[in-house]
Design a protein around this motif. Structure first.
Motif, short mmCIF file in Angstrom:
data_model
loop_
_atom_site.label_atom_id
_atom_site.label_comp_id
_atom_site.label_asym_id
_atom_site.label_seq_id
_atom_site.Cartn_x
_atom_site.Cartn_y
_atom_site.Cartn_z
N LEU A 1 73.30 -15.15 25.08
CA LEU A 1 73.38 -13.76 25.52
C LEU A 1 72.97 -12.86 24.36
N SER A 2 71.98 -12.01 24.63
CA SER A 2 71.49 -11.07 23.62
C SER A 2 71.44 -9.67 24.25
N VAL A 3 72.17 -8.72 23.66
CA VAL A 3 72.16 -7.34 24.14
C VAL A 3 71.08 -6.58 23.37
N GLU A 4 70.11 -6.02 24.09
CA GLU A 4 68.92 -5.46 23.44
C GLU A 4 68.54 -4.11 24.05
N THR A 5 67.55 -3.48 23.43
CA THR A 5 66.95 -2.29 24.02
C THR A 5 65.83 -2.72 24.97
N ARG A 6 65.79 -2.05 26.12
CA ARG A 6 64.76 -2.39 27.10
C ARG A 6 63.56 -1.45 26.87
N LEU A 7 62.46 -2.03 26.44
CA LEU A 7 61.32 -1.24 25.98
C LEU A 7 60.17 -1.27 26.97
N HIS A 8 59.45 -0.17 27.02
CA HIS A 8 58.21 -0.09 27.79
C HIS A 8 57.07 -0.70 26.98
N PRO A 9 55.96 -1.06 27.61
CA PRO A 9 54.81 -1.58 26.86
C PRO A 9 54.38 -0.60 25.78
N GLY A 10 54.19 -1.11 24.57
CA GLY A 10 53.77 -0.29 23.45
C GLY A 10 54.89 0.48 22.78
N GLN A 11 56.08 0.42 23.33
CA GLN A 11 57.22 1.14 22.76
C GLN A 11 57.88 0.28 21.69
N HIS A 12 58.39 0.91 20.63
CA HIS A 12 59.04 0.21 19.54
C HIS A 12 60.43 0.79 19.30
N TYR A 13 61.34 -0.07 18.91
CA TYR A 13 62.70 0.37 18.63
C TYR A 13 62.76 1.16 17.32
N GLY A 14 63.58 2.19 17.31
CA GLY A 14 63.88 2.95 16.10
C GLY A 14 65.35 3.28 16.08
N ALA A 15 66.00 3.09 14.93
CA ALA A 15 67.45 3.27 14.84
C ALA A 15 67.86 4.69 15.20
N PHE A 16 67.13 5.70 14.71
CA PHE A 16 67.49 7.08 15.01
C PHE A 16 67.28 7.38 16.49
N ARG A 17 66.15 6.95 17.03
CA ARG A 17 65.90 7.16 18.45
C ARG A 17 66.94 6.44 19.30
N GLY A 18 67.46 5.33 18.75
CA GLY A 18 68.51 4.60 19.46
C GLY A 18 69.82 5.36 19.54
N MET A 19 69.98 6.39 18.73
CA MET A 19 71.17 7.24 18.80
C MET A 19 70.96 8.44 19.71
N ARG B 1 69.63 8.45 22.90
CA ARG B 1 69.47 8.07 24.31
C ARG B 1 68.01 7.92 24.70
N GLN B 2 67.27 7.22 23.88
CA GLN B 2 65.85 7.00 24.13
C GLN B 2 65.56 5.61 24.69
N PHE B 3 66.57 4.72 24.71
CA PHE B 3 66.34 3.36 25.16
C PHE B 3 67.42 2.94 26.16
N ASN B 4 66.98 2.21 27.16
CA ASN B 4 67.94 1.56 28.05
C ASN B 4 68.53 0.34 27.36
N LYS B 5 69.66 -0.10 27.86
CA LYS B 5 70.32 -1.31 27.38
C LYS B 5 70.07 -2.43 28.38
N ILE B 6 69.88 -3.64 27.87
CA ILE B 6 69.69 -4.78 28.75
C ILE B 6 70.46 -5.98 28.20
N TYR B 7 71.14 -6.70 29.10
CA TYR B 7 71.78 -7.97 28.75
C TYR B 7 70.79 -9.08 29.07
N VAL B 8 70.25 -9.71 28.04
CA VAL B 8 69.29 -10.80 28.22
C VAL B 8 70.04 -12.13 28.12
N TRP B 9 70.00 -12.90 29.19
CA TRP B 9 70.51 -14.28 29.17
C TRP B 9 69.32 -15.21 29.10
#
Length: 294
Positions: free
Chosen positions: A121-139, A141-149
Motif C-alpha cells: 500500500l502506497s499513499v501518493e499524489t494523483r498526477l495528470h500527464p506532465g504534472q510533477h509533485y512539489g512539496a509547497f504545491r502539496g500544501m 490543495r493542488q493534488f488529489n490523494k490516491i491509495y495505490v495497492w
C-alpha cells in the motif's frame, strides 16, 4: 521619542492586520477548492483501487503490477483483481524509501499473507500527464490523494531498481491477528472512501505517512510539528521509540538489517523473499540469509 514609538506601534498593527487578512484570504481560497474528479491521469495512477468485503475476506480491484522503463515511464501496464482472506494475514511490513537529504522520503506498507503472497500500500499524489509533485504545491490543495495497492515488484521495485532510492523494510512488531485484521480493514475502508469521493493530498497533514499512522498508536506519541512525521525519512526513529519496529537492537543495526541492496535482485517471484534477507534469523522469521550478490 514617544511619537516615534507610537508610529512604530501603529505600523506594526497595520502589518499584523495585513498579515491576518492574507492568511484569511489564503484559507478561504483553499477552502473553496474541490478535488479534481476528471482525468486524464498518469498511467500508473489511472485507476483507483476499491474492495468488496465478505465475512472473512476482501476482494480487491485494481491491484497494480507495472514494470517501468529507466525514465520511470510504465513499460508493462497491468492491473488485476484478487481475493485476500483475513485469516491468512500473517505480518505487516513498514517501508521507507529515501529519495533526498534531510529526511525526504516516502513511506509505505506491505501486508504478508500465508503462502508467500505480499500486497503493498502506497499513499501518493494523483498526477495528470506532465504534472510533477512539489512539496509547497502539496500544501495548497493542488493534488488529489490516491491509495495505490500493488505488488512489491511494482511499489518497491520501481524505487530499488528504477529510481535508485535507498529503501528500508522493517517487520512491524504487531503480531495479534485481530489487531492486524482490524488495521487492514480500516485502510481498506479508507481506500473505498477515496474511490467514491476524491480528497486532497497535503504535504504536512495528509501525506504518505500521516495516512498510514492515523489508525495506529503512533498518533498518541506525536504532535502537530513533530519532525519525525513532517520529515518521513525520520519516522523509523519514532516507530523504534514506541516499539512498532524491532527495538531490541540499536536503531543503526535495525537500519542495516532493513536496507535493501538491489545488486543481483531480479523483479521476479523471488524478489519479496530476497529483499527481507537482512531479517534472516530474527524473531523466528523464516527467511533465507542474504547472499554475496546482495
Amino acid at each position: 521619542m514617544a511619537r516615534k514609538k507610537s508610529k512604530f506601534i501603529q505600523a506594526l498593527k497595520y502589518a499584523m492586520a495585513a498579515l491576518a487578512g492574507l492568511v484569511a484570504g489564503v484559507w478561504i481560497f483553499l477552502e473553496l477548492q474541490t478535488p479534481d474528479m476528471a482525468g486524464p491521469w498518469q498511467p500508473q495512477l489511472s485507476r483507483t483501487a476499491f474492495a468488496e468485503s465478505g465475512k472473512d475476506y476482501i476482494h480487491l480491484h485494481n491491484v497494480r503490477d507495472f514494470t517501468y522503463h529507466a525514465d520511470r515511464t510504465p513499460d508493462r501496464i497491468q492491473y488485476f483483481d484478487r481475493t485476500y482472506y483475513l485469516d491468512d494475514l500473517k505480518r505487516i511490513w513498514y517501508g521507507i524509501s529515501h529519495f533526498g537529504p534531510m529526511g525526504l522520503a516516502h513511506n509505505f506498507l506491505s501486508f504478508e499473507f500465508e503462502g508467500g503472497e505480499y500486497l503493498s500500500l502506497s499513499v501518493e499524489t494523483r498526477l495528470h500527464p506532465g504534472q510533477h509533485y512539489g512539496a509547497f504545491r502539496g500544501m495548497m490543495r493542488q493534488f488529489n490523494k490516491i491509495y495505490v495497492w500493488g505488488t512489491e515488484q511494482d511499489i518497491i521495485g520501481q524505487r530499488t531498481h528504477v529510481r535508485g532510492e535507498n529503501v528500508m523494510l522493517y517487520p512491524v512488531t504487531l503480531t495479534d491477528p485481530g489487531e492486524m485484521r482490524e488495521y487492514f480493514l480500516k485502510v481498506i475502508a479508507e481506500t473505498n472512501d477515496l474511490h467514491n469521493k476524491p480528497a486532497f493530498y497535503n504535504t504536512l497533514f495528509d501525506s504518505c505517512l500521516t495516512n498510514l499512522i492515523k489508525n495506529t498508536a503512533i498518533r498518541n506519541y506525536t504532535h502537530a510539528i513533530d519532525f519525525r512525521v513532517l520529515l518521513p525519512g525520520r519516522a523509523d526513529r519514532l516507530a523504534y521509540t514506541i516499539g512498532l519496529i524491532p527495538n531490541d537492537m540499536s536503531l543503526q543495526d535495525g537500519r542495516k538489517r532493513a536496507g535493501i541492496k538491489p545488486e543481483g535482485l531480479l523483479l521476479d517471484d523471488s524478489y519479496s523473499v530476497k529483499i527481507r534477507c537482512g531479517w534472516s534469523g530474527y524473531g523466528g522469521l523464516d527467511l533465507p540469509p542474504c547472499t554475496e550478490s546482495h
